[in-house]
Structure formats: C-alpha cells, structure tokens
Design an enzyme around this catalytic site. Structure first.
Site, short mmCIF file in Angstrom:
data_model
loop_
_atom_site.label_atom_id
_atom_site.label_comp_id
_atom_site.label_asym_id
_atom_site.label_seq_id
_atom_site.Cartn_x
_atom_site.Cartn_y
_atom_site.Cartn_z
N PRO A 150 1.11 -1.14 -0.36
CA PRO A 150 0.08 0.59 -0.41
C PRO A 150 1.09 0.93 0.11
O PRO A 150 2.18 1.63 0.88
CB PRO A 150 -0.93 0.29 1.21
CG PRO A 150 -0.77 -2.07 1.47
CD PRO A 150 0.80 -2.28 1.17
N GLU A 151 0.66 2.18 -0.64
CA GLU A 151 1.28 3.66 -0.97
C GLU A 151 0.15 4.72 -0.91
O GLU A 151 -0.79 4.48 -0.22
CB GLU A 151 1.52 4.03 -1.95
CG GLU A 151 2.88 2.81 -2.62
CD GLU A 151 4.12 3.11 -3.77
OE1 GLU A 151 3.46 3.94 -4.58
OE2 GLU A 151 3.64 1.89 -4.73
N LYS A 201 2.13 7.87 4.94
CA LYS A 201 1.34 6.16 4.44
C LYS A 201 1.50 5.85 6.17
O LYS A 201 0.77 4.24 6.59
CB LYS A 201 2.45 5.18 4.39
CG LYS A 201 2.74 4.86 2.71
CD LYS A 201 4.18 4.45 2.13
CE LYS A 201 4.79 4.67 0.66
NZ LYS A 201 6.16 3.59 0.70
N ARG A 207 14.86 -3.75 -6.14
CA ARG A 207 13.53 -3.60 -6.49
C ARG A 207 13.42 -4.04 -7.93
O ARG A 207 14.44 -3.98 -8.78
CB ARG A 207 12.79 -3.02 -5.31
CG ARG A 207 11.87 -2.83 -4.19
CD ARG A 207 11.14 -1.99 -3.83
NE ARG A 207 12.32 -1.17 -3.19
CZ ARG A 207 11.20 0.07 -2.65
NH1 ARG A 207 10.40 0.23 -2.58
NH2 ARG A 207 12.21 0.61 -2.28
#
Length: 312
Positions: free
Chosen positions: A2-3, A61, A294
C-alpha cells in the site's frame, strides 16, 4: 505494498464508518502485529477499551486515530501502519460472516446510533503493526496531517515529511522541497522514496511520476533544473491524486479498502509493471531495470539515461 492513495482510501473509510464510535472490546490474535506497542497486547487492549475514536488522520503512509475518554482527549492515538499487506476492514458485528483467515486484531466499536461494528486489522505478511502512541506537537505548528486541525502527531511519525497531498503543504514548502532535492547527489527516484523529505511516494508512483515528467530515475538531484524537479513533484501529486480517485492501485487481493473492495488504478499505469509493452507516448518498449532490490520501469526514449550511467 500500500502506498499513499491506498492508505488515504482506508483513512477515508475509517472516518466514515467508525469515527465517533466507542471501543468496547479488543482481541489481539497475533502478538507480533502489536510488537511496537511498548506495553504489549494486554496494555494495548486496556488503553483502547472504552476509548472513543475521534478522527482518522494520515501523513504519508501512516494512519492514526486520535482517542478520547468521554469528551476529553487522552493525548494518545491508535497508530496504524499497513506494511506490505495490511488491511483495515469494517463490518457489522452481527453479520454472521466468518473471520478473515489473516485476522490479527479485532476491535468492537459501538456507534452512537446503537449499531455495533468490527474494526479488523488483517495482515497476511505481518509486516504491518498497530500501537497506541502519545501525540507530540508538530515541528512547524501546523496540523499533523490530512484529517485533523490539531498540530500534533504520533511520536514515531514525527520524522516523516509532509506528503504532496497534505492540505497544509503550501507553495513555500514546495519551493523548499525543490531546493532540498537539488542539493542531493542521489538519483531522483531514491530521493523520491526518502520519506523524511516528502512522504507517501513508493515504488509504483515514483515510476509513474518520473515517466510523466520524462526524467530517468538515475538522474541526480543536483543535475536537475528547478523546473524539472517541480515537474517531478507535480507529476507525483497528479498520479497519486488520480489513483486516489480510482480507489488505489491493486494487483491482487491484498489491498482492499474498509469495505473489502479492491482499487483499480492498475489499469491506468503507464510504466510500472509494463516491461516489454509499448510506451503510450512513443511506442518504445518499457524497460525493467534493477533498483534497490526492487525494479524501476522506464521508457528509454522518453526518459533518456544520464551520461556516464550504465545499465544495471
């Protein structure tokens, strides 16, 4: 993971569905999910039991719910960090639905109209956490985040910079942010992910912002003109705003809002996760490159690589 838009969607749902209610019971099913609460699960349950949920606030966040005892603020808040797969789900307590198999914490919330609801913290990968924390004054004297007028925030969030959707972020802040970026020698994507500078931007929206601004992720901050930095920041704000209108970005069943509904902004992504697919601007295949364990996704024609930087 989640961002900012996903967390904001959850914050809005919490504000609409459980704020104003009183916690009447707390069950912690996995101690690790409250590992950052200093007193442990028993103390967390005791601090929440009987507390009224006064609001839902977000910075970057991080999400928190200020607490009161009766009409008096306690000076504390329930802090929520969703980690990689955390969810907050709201349901009527008497709906008869089985508990989610990854339920970690359940709060029973009695609403002013007599309705009783469950506020469930669900987390498959268990990187998220809940804690009750003391609220401390903000360093600039302005509201702690979106969703409050109070100049306070949880102690563990005090180091986090204001995000680009924060209503308290003004033109002077944006100019200062541009100047800070231009003093950095790191690549612009690494700078975007620095939550102490500006919070809330993660891997997905960094790729999308840089694609929109036509800037390669490895361009150094000090090599960018002020206008280019502003374009990157405005692009990040725009793409997160668009994702928020769509309900967030969802690639699987892990991210859902408080009603259990997935977001759908993933259909509108231009760079992230589109390796090998044509750029919608020029038709050049999007390339995937390694970045901090990533990935980054770029159009090598629209986002030319800086001189002297070789492919990873």
């Amino acid at each position: 993971m989640p961002e900012l838009p996903e967390v904001e969607t959850v914050r809005d749902g919490v504000a609409r569905h459980v704020v104003g209610g009183r916690v009447s019971d707390v069950q912690v099913f996995r101690d690790y999910s409250v590992r950052r609460h200093v007193g442990g699960p028993v103390d967390l349950a005791a601090r929440l039991d009987g507390a009224r949920l006064e609001g839902a606030v977000r910075r970057g966040k991080y999400l928190w719910v200020p607490l009161s005892a009766g009409t008096e603020p306690t000076g504390e808040a329930l802090l929520v960090h969703l980690g990689m797969s955390g969810q907050l789900l709201v349901a009527h307590a008497d709906d008869g639905a089985p508990a989610h198999r990854h339920l970690r914490v359940r709060m029973r919330v009695e609403m002013p109209d007599g309705d009783v609801r469950h506020l469930d913290f669900v987390d498959q990968r268990t990187f998220g956490h809940l804690a009750v924390e003391e609220l401390v004054p903000t360093s600039d004297g302005r509201p702690g985040g979106l969703g409050t007028d109070v100049a306070a925030l949880p102690r563990s969030v005090a180091h986090v910079g204001r995000d680009l959707l924060d209503p308290s972020l003004d033109e002077r802040d944006l100019a200062a942010l541009v100047a800070q970026v231009r003093r950095r020698t790191s690549g612009i994507k690494r700078i975007l992910l620095d939550q102490t500078l500006s919070s809330g931007v993660g891997n997905i929206y960094a790729d999308e912002a840089l694609w929109r601004a036509r800037v390669h992720p490895e361009r150094r901050g000090d090599a960018l003109r002020p206008g280019q930095v502003r374009d990157v920041l405005e692009s990040a704000r725009a793409v997160m705003s668009a994702a928020l209108r769509a309900g967030g970005t969802s690639f699987d069943s892990l991210y859902v809002n408080v009603n259990g509904e997935s977001g759908y902004f993933s259909r509108s992504l231009e760079a992230y996760g589109r390796a090998g697919q044509p750029c919608s601007r020029c038709g050049t295949p999007i390339e995937r490159m390694s970045f901090m364990n990533r990935s980054s996704h770029v159009c090598t024609r629209c986002q030319p690589r800086p001189r002297g930087v070789h492919p990873a």
